[in-house]
Write a protein that holds these residues in place. Structure first.
Motif, PDB file in Angstrom:
ATOM      1  N   MET A   1       0.846  -1.193   0.000  1.00 13.71           N
ATOM      2  CA  MET A   1       0.000   0.000   0.000  1.00 13.71           C
ATOM      3  C   MET A   1       0.881   1.242   0.000  1.00 13.71           C
ATOM      4  O   MET A   1       1.936   1.261   0.628  1.00 13.71           O
ATOM      5  CB  MET A   1      -0.926   0.004   1.222  1.00 13.71           C
ATOM      6  N   GLN A   2       0.447   2.279  -0.682  1.00 16.70           N
ATOM      7  CA  GLN A   2       1.205   3.521  -0.740  1.00 16.70           C
ATOM      8  C   GLN A   2       0.677   4.510   0.291  1.00 16.70           C
ATOM      9  O   GLN A   2      -0.526   4.685   0.439  1.00 16.70           O
ATOM     10  CB  GLN A   2       1.123   4.146  -2.134  1.00 16.70           C
ATOM     11  N   TYR A   3       1.614   5.143   0.998  1.00 11.27           N
ATOM     12  CA  TYR A   3       1.265   6.124   2.010  1.00 11.27           C
ATOM     13  C   TYR A   3       1.917   7.457   1.701  1.00 11.27           C
ATOM     14  O   TYR A   3       3.001   7.514   1.121  1.00 11.27           O
ATOM     15  CB  TYR A   3       1.719   5.665   3.406  1.00 11.27           C
ATOM     16  N   GLN A   4       1.251   8.529   2.135  1.00  8.44           N
ATOM     17  CA  GLN A   4       1.731   9.884   1.912  1.00  8.44           C
ATOM     18  C   GLN A   4       1.918  10.585   3.253  1.00  8.44           C
ATOM     19  O   GLN A   4       1.022  10.586   4.109  1.00  8.44           O
ATOM     20  CB  GLN A   4       0.721  10.669   1.063  1.00  8.44           C
ATOM     21  N   LEU A   5       3.086  11.210   3.440  1.00 10.69           N
ATOM     22  CA  LEU A   5       3.386  11.977   4.643  1.00 10.69           C
ATOM     23  C   LEU A   5       3.255  13.460   4.323  1.00 10.69           C
ATOM     24  O   LEU A   5       3.780  13.930   3.318  1.00 10.69           O
ATOM     25  CB  LEU A   5       4.803  11.677   5.108  1.00 10.69           C
ATOM     26  N   SER A   6       2.543  14.211   5.162  1.00  5.90           N
ATOM     27  CA  SER A   6       2.334  15.633   4.876  1.00  5.90           C
ATOM     28  C   SER A   6       2.055  16.417   6.152  1.00  5.90           C
ATOM     29  O   SER A   6       1.890  15.853   7.237  1.00  5.90           O
ATOM     30  CB  SER A   6       1.166  15.805   3.893  1.00  5.90           C
ATOM     31  N   ASP A   7       2.005  17.744   6.001  1.00  5.69           N
ATOM     32  CA  ASP A   7       1.677  18.631   7.110  1.00  5.69           C
ATOM     33  C   ASP A   7       0.228  18.418   7.558  1.00  5.69           C
ATOM     34  O   ASP A   7      -0.597  17.877   6.817  1.00  5.69           O
ATOM     35  CB  ASP A   7       1.845  20.093   6.703  1.00  5.69           C
ATOM     36  N   VAL A   8      -0.065  18.895   8.754  1.00  3.05           N
ATOM     37  CA  VAL A   8      -1.420  18.849   9.308  1.00  3.05           C
ATOM     38  C   VAL A   8      -1.983  20.266   9.344  1.00  3.05           C
ATOM     39  O   VAL A   8      -1.278  21.214   9.700  1.00  3.05           O
ATOM     40  CB  VAL A   8      -1.408  18.255  10.731  1.00  3.05           C
ATOM     41  N   CYS A   9      -3.248  20.410   8.962  1.00  2.00           N
ATOM     42  CA  CYS A   9      -3.931  21.697   9.074  1.00  2.00           C
ATOM     43  C   CYS A   9      -5.086  21.557  10.062  1.00  2.00           C
ATOM     44  O   CYS A   9      -5.450  20.444  10.464  1.00  2.00           O
ATOM     45  CB  CYS A   9      -4.432  22.174   7.712  1.00  2.00           C
ATOM     46  N   LEU A  10      -5.683  22.684  10.442  1.00  2.00           N
ATOM     47  CA  LEU A  10      -6.769  22.651  11.428  1.00  2.00           C
ATOM     48  C   LEU A  10      -7.922  21.760  10.980  1.00  2.00           C
ATOM     49  O   LEU A  10      -8.568  21.101  11.793  1.00  2.00           O
ATOM     50  CB  LEU A  10      -7.277  24.072  11.694  1.00  2.00           C
ATOM     51  N   VAL A  70      -0.134  10.886   8.107  1.00  2.00           N
ATOM     52  CA  VAL A  70       0.037   9.926   7.024  1.00  2.00           C
ATOM     53  C   VAL A  70      -1.341   9.552   6.515  1.00  2.00           C
ATOM     54  O   VAL A  70      -2.248   9.252   7.302  1.00  2.00           O
ATOM     55  CB  VAL A  70       0.791   8.661   7.496  1.00  2.00           C
ATOM     56  N   THR A  71      -1.509   9.595   5.204  1.00  2.00           N
ATOM     57  CA  THR A  71      -2.751   9.168   4.567  1.00  2.00           C
ATOM     58  C   THR A  71      -2.451   8.019   3.611  1.00  2.00           C
ATOM     59  O   THR A  71      -1.327   7.885   3.115  1.00  2.00           O
ATOM     60  CB  THR A  71      -3.408  10.325   3.797  1.00  2.00           C
ATOM     61  N   ASP A  72      -3.478   7.197   3.356  1.00  2.00           N
ATOM     62  CA  ASP A  72      -3.279   6.092   2.416  1.00  2.00           C
ATOM     63  C   ASP A  72      -3.607   6.551   1.000  1.00  2.00           C
ATOM     64  O   ASP A  72      -3.896   7.727   0.752  1.00  2.00           O
ATOM     65  CB  ASP A  72      -4.089   4.863   2.830  1.00  2.00           C
ATOM     66  N   SER A  73      -3.563   5.637   0.062  1.00  2.00           N
ATOM     67  CA  SER A  73      -3.732   5.991  -1.348  1.00  2.00           C
ATOM     68  C   SER A  73      -5.117   6.535  -1.669  1.00  2.00           C
ATOM     69  O   SER A  73      -5.309   7.221  -2.675  1.00  2.00           O
ATOM     70  CB  SER A  73      -3.448   4.772  -2.230  1.00  2.00           C
ATOM     71  N   SER A  74      -6.094   6.272  -0.803  1.00  2.00           N
ATOM     72  CA  SER A  74      -7.440   6.797  -1.016  1.00  2.00           C
ATOM     73  C   SER A  74      -7.669   8.111  -0.278  1.00  2.00           C
ATOM     74  O   SER A  74      -8.767   8.675  -0.335  1.00  2.00           O
ATOM     75  CB  SER A  74      -8.489   5.771  -0.568  1.00  2.00           C
ATOM     76  N   GLY A  75      -6.644   8.584   0.438  1.00  2.00           N
ATOM     77  CA  GLY A  75      -6.763   9.838   1.172  1.00  2.00           C
ATOM     78  C   GLY A  75      -7.251   9.684   2.596  1.00  2.00           C
ATOM     79  O   GLY A  75      -7.423  10.681   3.301  1.00  2.00           O
ATOM     80  N   CYS A  76      -7.481   8.454   3.049  1.00  3.33           N
ATOM     81  CA  CYS A  76      -7.941   8.228   4.418  1.00  3.33           C
ATOM     82  C   CYS A  76      -6.773   8.370   5.396  1.00  3.33           C
ATOM     83  O   CYS A  76      -5.637   8.015   5.080  1.00  3.33           O
ATOM     84  CB  CYS A  76      -8.552   6.841   4.556  1.00  3.33           C
ATOM     85  N   TYR A  77      -7.069   8.852   6.599  1.00  4.20           N
ATOM     86  CA  TYR A  77      -6.040   9.038   7.602  1.00  4.20           C
ATOM     87  C   TYR A  77      -5.547   7.690   8.123  1.00  4.20           C
ATOM     88  O   TYR A  77      -6.340   6.817   8.476  1.00  4.20           O
ATOM     89  CB  TYR A  77      -6.580   9.859   8.776  1.00  4.20           C
ATOM     90  N   ALA A  78      -4.216   7.534   8.167  1.00 10.75           N
ATOM     91  CA  ALA A  78      -3.617   6.306   8.685  1.00 10.75           C
ATOM     92  C   ALA A  78      -2.929   6.534  10.026  1.00 10.75           C
ATOM     93  O   ALA A  78      -2.792   5.606  10.817  1.00 10.75           O
ATOM     94  CB  ALA A  78      -2.616   5.744   7.684  1.00 10.75           C
ATOM     95  N   GLY A  79      -2.487   7.760  10.289  1.00  7.07           N
ATOM     96  CA  GLY A  79      -1.815   8.043  11.546  1.00  7.07           C
ATOM     97  C   GLY A  79      -1.278   9.459  11.582  1.00  7.07           C
ATOM     98  O   GLY A  79      -1.288  10.170  10.570  1.00  7.07           O
ATOM     99  N   PHE A  80      -0.807   9.864  12.745  1.00  7.49           N
ATOM    100  CA  PHE A  80      -0.194  11.183  12.875  1.00  7.49           C
ATOM    101  C   PHE A  80       0.746  11.180  14.074  1.00  7.49           C
ATOM    102  O   PHE A  80       0.689  10.299  14.935  1.00  7.49           O
ATOM    103  CB  PHE A  80      -1.239  12.285  13.024  1.00  7.49           C
TER     104      PHE A  80
END
Length: 227
Positions: A1-10, A70-80
């Motif tokens: 599965m592909q995951y994306q790491l990014s900033d967090v916003c409000l 971190v979000t998964d390939s569908s954009g769902c939250y996986a963790g922070f």
């Protein structure tokens, strides 16, 4: 599965609490101390959730706190995760805003305030014992991974970002680890330096010395990674 790491916003905070933090913290010793009722009513549960959301919203506006999700390939939250440059240890060159205090009038009715304060004091004393006047301490204060994404590299992705940040800045790192977190932190060279025993388990104090930073050629820290 592909995951994306990014900033967090409000706008992320509500669902990060509901989808990641609450399920991941269900067995956490501190949570069981703070909220001793194992079967809260829907109203109590929602009040606790809103309290956590407000706390993270306040933290996100603090310059000393660094959030990553971190979000998964569908954009769902996986963790922070939340990493904090400890304001009490900060020296010239790393100025931060003062931390906003939680409004004491806004505590959930189900919160055992006395027990929470007692345990918080024990954890703070252990942190002060270990750090003992050191400067620019990089603390991991929160890491939560949605149960269905656990053991798939999400926690490691969040840890790698934090350790890379520490090494690039020359900061030593510290965490008060719950029992479930110790193996992950050990993987990233955190060493056990003490322990605080509480009613529902133990918190392990762990310390990591900064290492020479080598920039990774895969650039996964800021983009994406497959597991």
């Amino acid at each position: 599965m592909q995951y994306q790491l990014s900033d967090v916003c409000l706008g992320d905070i509500d669902m990060l609490v509901r989808q990641c933090e609450l399920p991941a913290m269900s067995r956490d010793p501190l949570k069981m101390i703070m909220f001793p009722n194992a079967d809260p009513s829907p109203e109590e549960e929602e009040e606790e959730t809103k309290w956590s959301i407000e706390y993270l919203q306040e933290s996100l506006q603090n310059d000393s706190c660094y959030f990553r999700k971190v979000t998964d390939s569908s954009g769902c939250y996986a963790g922070f995760a939340i990493w904090t440059l400890d304001p009490s240890s900060t020296v010239t060159g790393h100025k931060t805003k003062s931390t906003q205090k939680r409004r004491e009038s806004w505590n959930p009715a189900s919160l055992d305030v006395r027990a929470w304060i007692e345990v918080s004091n024990l954890l703070r004393e252990e942190r002060q014992r270990v750090l003992n006047g050191q400067h620019n301490i990089w603390r991991l204060t929160t890491i939560s991974v949605t149960p269905e994404h656990q053991r798939q590299g999400v926690g490691s992705m969040l840890m790698q970002w934090g350790c890379d940040k520490a090494d690039s800045c020359g900061w030593n790192s510290f965490v008060m680890a719950s029992p479930d977190g110790v193996p992950l932190y050990t993987k990233f060279d955190f060493k056990v330096v003490g322990q605080v025993q509480i009613k529902h388990g133990a918190f392990t104090s762990m310390f990591r010395e900064s290492r020479p930073f080598i920039e990774r050629s895969d650039n996964n820290t800021d983009n994406s990674i497959k597991y």
